[in-house]
Design a protein around this motif. Structure first.
Motif: not given
Length: 682
Positions: A85-93, A557-564, A591-597, A608-610
């Motif tokens: 969920s942290v944009a820029g983090f990756q593994q080799f595959r 009650l509602i939370r949004f977290d996004g990273s690109i 990028g990714g974003a999470t909407l939660s309740y 979560t959309v990635r």
């Protein structure tokens, strides 16, 4: 964090250490005192189980925190999924720790990878977690439910263990008794009959606390091979992994606490073909002494015993052709950091750290046609790094300045490679020259509070990474391609600058943007020599420029977290066919974003959309991994105060995730997967 007062208490059973703890009255009471004694102020001991607090200038660097809610409510339940969920983090595959080879699980940031080795420093309670031989991260042994938060700093670092923080630092912090509760666990089952089981017991240890936790993941897996390419020998990505961790925290005095942690894990997987089995295992132990008095300090020592095995199966004959039967390695090290009392507006950090990695490989090459042994190989060596660092933060009203430097004495020694035939006759016996040297690193930054929730920041830094024992001495095969080792590899060096802003007009709104320009000189990459051969080589460099943005909204009650993130990354090698190409496995857009309740105190519904942009398997950009967008979900519905029903979904739209493409030979990632079960405790 747990706040405890010293006073007479009844016996308490500590689940962590299974020890009875008793406290008795310090003095006898008089029957009828003539007059009341003056009130006695009770000593208060603060037991946190954490290290020293971040310095005032930490926000000058590109830092993002994931809280416990984000860590434990992913679709897969894996720590690497939460980190994604942290944009820029990756593994080799693109595959996770259930369906990839463990040696491919290096962690990096900002597209600064050229192979599967970690270029980000991953710390668990201050201890480096990278495998001493390979440099990969044992993600299957790091259970998200054991953690309180994760702090990700994108960009180079020169503080403790800074010699490994080429692309940034990922700090994993364990949860305390207050956060975990005295018991908890979960049992989940998915639509393929796979299970995920976890449990913990915790309790007071005198004025401290202790925790014992365990986790077991097992399953028959899915076919990573596309249906059109399957043969009779094709196998599901079967996995079976477990880990047990014990952690204790106890005060030594009012301002000093002792932290101890032990971790044991084992992870076994099968990939592509029957018999293509791999395993990784480890036993880790660490001690940490943290002082929070006028002279603050953090002293740490650790030891790690790790092992890895792998069997390579021919993709044409479907028999074992290489048995990497044993790769034992040992990592040990420590650090000491002290912060003298320099005033309320100044934090000075002085310290020293040491890391040593030692390991060998034992492997047997086997004929695909006769099954006879062709060669028996043994290789290995020892790397070490001793670093001295200093960093100073100065708060001048709205402006905070920071500057730091470190110098490292590194050694690469005792390297060797020996090959014998089936009769024991030596075919090749090489020893490599010992090497040693000094390397310096610097970083500095500024943070300006412009008011109204707006903060401006800029930073510049350099960094260092030694080649791993794996890169130096161990060739590997992803059939039919062989990648050769290179004992002459030089250190990687980073130079980077960045600038951006944070805007948080209230606790409910946060937004940040950072632009960066990073260059890795002498970058180690898997360079293509011909259709079936690659070699690890130092290339001129990798140049990565880009922009990262993060957004957070929390309205109760509602939370949004996004990273690109967008990264323009190029491999540089004058005259080479790959000059100007993107490094292997490196997307431009992620990028990714999470909407939660939230539902009550413990319930939650999240989606979560990635998105991962297109990547290339190799440095020549000949084999494409198409872009992919996935949808995950998490639902936790309280049934009682301590019991919840949980459903999770991975890749709900069942997108085809291509994780490997070598000349049209394809591996796929996780298909649509539905989990359900119960969760006990917090």
């Amino acid at each position: 964090m747990q706040l405890l007062q010293i006073k007479p208490v009844a016996p308490i059973v500590s689940a962590a250490w299974m020890t009875a703890i008793c406290a008795v009255d310090a003095a006898a009471q008089e029957e009828e005192p003539a007059e009341a004694d003056p009130p006695v102020e009770e000593r208060v001991i603060l037991v946190t189980g954490t290290g020293l607090p971040p310095s005032p200038a930490s926000p000058a660097y590109d830092t993002l925190e994931l809280d416990r809610e984000q860590l434990v409510s992913t679709g897969s339940g894996r720590i690497e999924d939460a980190l994604s969920s942290v944009a820029g983090f990756q593994q080799f595959r693109r595959s996770d720790s259930r369906s990839s080879n463990p040696s491919a699980q290096g962690a990096t940031l900002r597209s600064l990878g050229g192979n599967a080795t970690s270029r980000a420093l991953v710390l668990l309670d201050g201890v480096p977690m990278a495998d001493p031989f390979f440099g990969f991260i044992p993600f299957s042994a790091i259970a998200p439910e054991r953690l309180s938060n994760v702090v990700v700093t994108r960009g180079g670092g020169s503080g403790p263990f800074g010699a490994g923080a080429l692309a940034g630092t990922i700090e994993l912090n364990s949860a305390d008794l207050e956060m975990l509760g005295s018991y908890g666990g979960h049992l989940y089952l998915n639509d393929r009959g796979e299970t995920e089981t976890a449990a913990h017991l915790a309790g007071s240890l005198g004025e401290g606390f202790g925790v014992v936790s365990g986790r077991w993941d097992r399953g028959n897996g899915f076919f990573t091979t596309p249906e059109a390419q399957r043969v009779d020998a094709s196998a599901r990505a079967e996995y079976d992994s477990w880990s047990v961790q014990a952690r204790g925290v106890a005060p030594v005095s009012d301002t000093i606490e002792l932290q101890a942690r032990g971790l044991v894990y084992d992870d076994r997987r099968t990939l592509r073909f029957e018999g293509a089995d791999s395993s990784s295992s480890g036993q880790d132990a660490s001690l940490r002494l943290v002082g929070r008095g006028e002279w603050q300090f953090d002293a740490l020592a650790y030891v790690q015993a790790r092992n890895f095995t792998n069997i390579v199966v021919s993709s044409s004959q479907f028999v074992a052709v290489l048995d990497q039967r044993n790769t034992p390695s040992t990592g040990l090290g420590g650090k000491f950091e002290i912060r003298p009392p320099t005033g309320a507006n100044n934090v000075l950090r002085l310290g020293i750290d040491y890391r040593r990695s030692e390991g060998e490989l034992y492997e047997t090459a086997i004929s695909a046609f006769t099954g006879a042994v062709n060669e028996r190989r043994n290789a290995g060596g020892t790397n070490s790094d001793l670093g001295i660092f200093i960093e100073d933060d100065l708060v001048l009203g709205q402006l905070t300045l920071t500057a730091g430097a470190r110098i490292d004495r590194y050694t690469i020694r005792d390297g060797f490679y020996t090959a014998r035939n089936a009769a024991g006759v030596v075919l090749l016996d090489e020893t490599y020259p010992n090497r040693a040297g000094w390397a310096d690193s610097f970083r500095g930054g500024a943070l300006f509070d412009a008011g109204g929730g707006l903060k401006l920041r800029t930073a510049a830094y350099t960094g260092l990474r030694l080649p791993t024992l794996n890169e130096l001495y161990r060739p590997f095969v992803v059939f039919p391609v062989t990648t050769n080792a290179n004992a002459a590899l030089a250190n990687e060096r980073l130079e980077g600058i960045e600038a951006g802003f944070d805007f948080s007009p209230s606790d409910a709104v946060s937004f940040s943007v950072i632009a960066f320009d990073n260059r890795v000189k002498e970058a180690i990459a898997n360079v293509t020599l011909d259709a079936v051969t690659r070699e690890r080589q130092n290339i001129d460099g990798i140049h990565a420029r880009g922009v990262e943005a993060n957004a957070g909204l929390d309205f109760g009650l509602i939370r949004f977290d996004g990273s690109i993130a967008y990264t323009d990354a190029e491999a540089k090698q004058a005259g080479a066919s790959f000059d100007g190409n993107r490094p292997s496995q490196t997307p431009a857009w992620v990028g990714g974003a999470t909407l939660s309740y939230r539902i009550g105190d413990t319930g939650r519904v999240a989606a979560t959309v990635r998105h991962i942009g297109k990547q290339f398997e190799d440095d020549l950009e000949s084999d494409l991994l198409p872009a992919v967008t996935t949808l995950d979900a998490y639902v936790q519905l309280p049934l009682s105060r301590d019991l919840s029903f949980v459903m999770r979904g991975e890749n709900l739209t069942d997108e085809e995730i291509v994780t490997r493409n070598q000349g049209g030979s394809i591996d796929l990632g996780t298909p649509r997967t539905i989990w359900f079960g119960v969760k006990l405790g917090r």
